[in-house]
Write an enzyme that holds these catalytic residues in place. Structure first.
Site, mmCIF file in Angstrom:
data_model
loop_
_atom_site.group_PDB
_atom_site.id
_atom_site.type_symbol
_atom_site.label_atom_id
_atom_site.label_comp_id
_atom_site.label_asym_id
_atom_site.label_seq_id
_atom_site.Cartn_x
_atom_site.Cartn_y
_atom_site.Cartn_z
ATOM 1 N N GLU A 186 10.847 7.448 10.726
ATOM 2 C CA GLU A 186 10.756 7.746 12.154
ATOM 3 C C GLU A 186 9.315 7.822 12.652
ATOM 4 O O GLU A 186 9.100 7.979 13.854
ATOM 5 C CB GLU A 186 11.490 9.051 12.471
ATOM 6 C CG GLU A 186 13.004 8.916 12.375
ATOM 7 C CD GLU A 186 13.741 10.149 12.850
ATOM 8 O OE1 GLU A 186 13.081 11.202 13.058
ATOM 9 O OE2 GLU A 186 14.974 10.078 13.010
ATOM 10 N N ARG B 235 -2.494 3.094 6.402
ATOM 11 C CA ARG B 235 -3.824 3.051 7.014
ATOM 12 C C ARG B 235 -4.659 4.280 6.677
ATOM 13 O O ARG B 235 -5.892 4.255 6.798
ATOM 14 C CB ARG B 235 -3.700 2.928 8.536
ATOM 15 C CG ARG B 235 -3.014 1.656 9.004
ATOM 16 C CD ARG B 235 -2.777 1.676 10.507
ATOM 17 N NE ARG B 235 -1.937 0.562 10.929
ATOM 18 C CZ ARG B 235 -2.374 -0.630 11.296
ATOM 19 N NH1 ARG B 235 -3.679 -0.858 11.272
ATOM 20 N NH2 ARG B 235 -1.547 -1.580 11.664
ATOM 21 N N GLY C 63 5.523 8.498 1.507
ATOM 22 C CA GLY C 63 6.460 8.240 2.591
ATOM 23 C C GLY C 63 7.421 7.111 2.256
ATOM 24 O O GLY C 63 8.636 7.217 2.478
ATOM 25 N N HIS C 64 6.898 6.027 1.693
ATOM 26 C CA HIS C 64 7.762 4.934 1.248
ATOM 27 C C HIS C 64 8.722 5.409 0.165
ATOM 28 O O HIS C 64 9.913 5.072 0.173
ATOM 29 C CB HIS C 64 6.918 3.777 0.687
ATOM 30 C CG HIS C 64 6.060 3.094 1.704
ATOM 31 N ND1 HIS C 64 4.689 3.125 1.638
ATOM 32 C CD2 HIS C 64 6.367 2.360 2.794
ATOM 33 C CE1 HIS C 64 4.186 2.436 2.640
ATOM 34 N NE2 HIS C 64 5.172 1.959 3.361
ATOM 35 N N MET D 34 2.208 10.267 6.931
ATOM 36 C CA MET D 34 1.781 9.334 5.899
ATOM 37 C C MET D 34 1.791 7.907 6.434
ATOM 38 O O MET D 34 2.726 7.481 7.099
ATOM 39 C CB MET D 34 2.703 9.442 4.689
ATOM 40 C CG MET D 34 2.613 10.785 3.975
ATOM 41 S SD MET D 34 0.958 11.149 3.324
ATOM 42 C CE MET D 34 0.810 9.883 2.068
ATOM 43 N N ALA E 179 0.863 -1.187 0.000
ATOM 44 C CA ALA E 179 0.000 0.000 0.000
ATOM 45 C C ALA E 179 0.898 1.235 0.000
ATOM 46 O O ALA E 179 0.771 2.134 0.830
ATOM 47 C CB ALA E 179 -0.959 -0.003 1.186
ATOM 48 N N LEU E 180 1.813 1.271 -0.951
ATOM 49 C CA LEU E 180 2.891 2.252 -0.955
ATOM 50 C C LEU E 180 2.371 3.675 -1.175
ATOM 51 O O LEU E 180 1.399 3.897 -1.888
ATOM 52 C CB LEU E 180 3.912 1.899 -2.040
ATOM 53 C CG LEU E 180 4.566 0.516 -1.913
ATOM 54 C CD1 LEU E 180 5.591 0.321 -3.021
ATOM 55 C CD2 LEU E 180 5.215 0.324 -0.541
ATOM 56 N N HIS E 181 3.059 4.623 -0.544
ATOM 57 C CA HIS E 181 2.697 6.030 -0.637
ATOM 58 C C HIS E 181 3.974 6.868 -0.675
ATOM 59 O O HIS E 181 5.090 6.328 -0.722
ATOM 60 C CB HIS E 181 1.799 6.443 0.533
ATOM 61 C CG HIS E 181 2.329 6.038 1.880
ATOM 62 N ND1 HIS E 181 3.471 6.593 2.437
ATOM 63 C CD2 HIS E 181 1.894 5.127 2.794
ATOM 64 C CE1 HIS E 181 3.698 6.068 3.617
ATOM 65 N NE2 HIS E 181 2.767 5.163 3.859
#
Length: 282
Positions: free
Chosen positions: A150, A189, A36-37, A186, A32-34
């Site tokens: 983090e 969920r 942030g990833h 991010m 469920a990459l976004h």
């Protein structure tokens, strides 16, 4: 872009890279990459020749079977996103059997007490599951560097302790929290939030920033009480915990020391979606 579903396929690919003395970065994800990833992957690509991105929803770190079932699985979209991002990515998307075989159980770890704070109090066995999957992935991938956000600061500290106690030959690198424009950290969920809960959720980071200011002039107990009072006014957000802790030991603050570094940690329910966040205080 190379996609591997079995660890033997991946090892074959990575053995070839090592013969060429290429440096290898690693970003483990549950999919469920976004953005942030992608920020972690981008940092890894800047510092390594190639990067492995694992996509695996790890069953042993869920204490709630309903949460495991509902966790978003978007492998096709994730692969499409990674393909458009960089050709230097190697995807490892294993099955549960490839990781665990017939025994889907966690190892038991001693993280010198880090596992008993905050998330450990509310998610039974969670960090044994985290330790199990990260250790196995490190053993499979054997990266030079591994990148973690983090946002899951307690998890980051535990993985650093895992590497230290098990003498794993990888450098763990913590990366800044990636936030939406309105401040919400991010998370995969977030896509499960209703429109109303998504609109309310930035209050979490707003409260953290205000708590940081208060920590400059008030003691920790006063700040904690103030945060709890703020969430009492919220109809759509329910505070599970707010803690001010030492960054290294993760133990709750007793007496503020100018020589120590502290961080505020929070967990909030937006409906049935659990959101976590944190902020450095000094």
């Amino acid at each position: 872009m190379i996609i591997c579903h079995k660890k033997e396929e991946l090892r074959h690919v990575l053995d070839g890279l090592r013969l060429e003395k290429q440096t290898l970065g690693f970003v483990p994800t549950m999919g469920a990459l976004h953005e942030g990833h992608l920020s972690l992957i981008d940092k890894g690509l800047q510092e390594n020749t190639k990067i492995v991105v694992s996509i695996f929803v790890n069953p042993t770190q869920f204490d709630n079977t309903t949460d495991l079932k509902k966790y978003p699985r978007t492998l096709e979209n994730d692969i499409e996103l990674l393909q458009s991002f960089s050709e230097s990515i190697i995807v490892y998307a294993p099955t549960v059997e490839d990781i665990y075989g017939d025994a889907i159980i966690s190892e038991v770890f001693d993280f010198d007490g880090l596992e008993h704070q905050m998330e450990g109090k509310f998610r039974k066995g969670h960090f044994n599951g985290v330790g199990t999957i990260v250790k196995r992935l490190f053993e499979i991938v054997k990266p030079d560097h591994a990148y973690f956000g983090e946002k899951d600061f307690q998890q980051l500290r535990i993985i650093q302790k895992l590497v230290e106690k098990h003498d794993l030959n990888v450098k763990v690198i913590g990366c800044d929290i990636y936030r939406a424009d309105d401040g919400l950290a991010m998370s995969s969920r977030n896509q499960r939030l209703t429109k109303a809960h998504r609109k309310a959720a930035p209050f979490i980071y707003q409260t953290l920033k205000a708590a940081k200011v208060r920590f400059g002039t008030e003691n920790a107990n006063e700040v904690v009480q103030w945060v709890e009072e703020q969430f009492d006014t919220q109809n759509l957000l329910s505070l599970e915990y707010f803690t001010i802790a030492d960054e290294l030991s993760l133990k709750p603050i007793e007496i503020k020391q100018n020589t120590e570094s502290y961080r505020a940690f929070i967990a909030v329910f937006a409906g049935d979606i659990r959101l976590i966040d944190n902020i450095a205080l000094n």
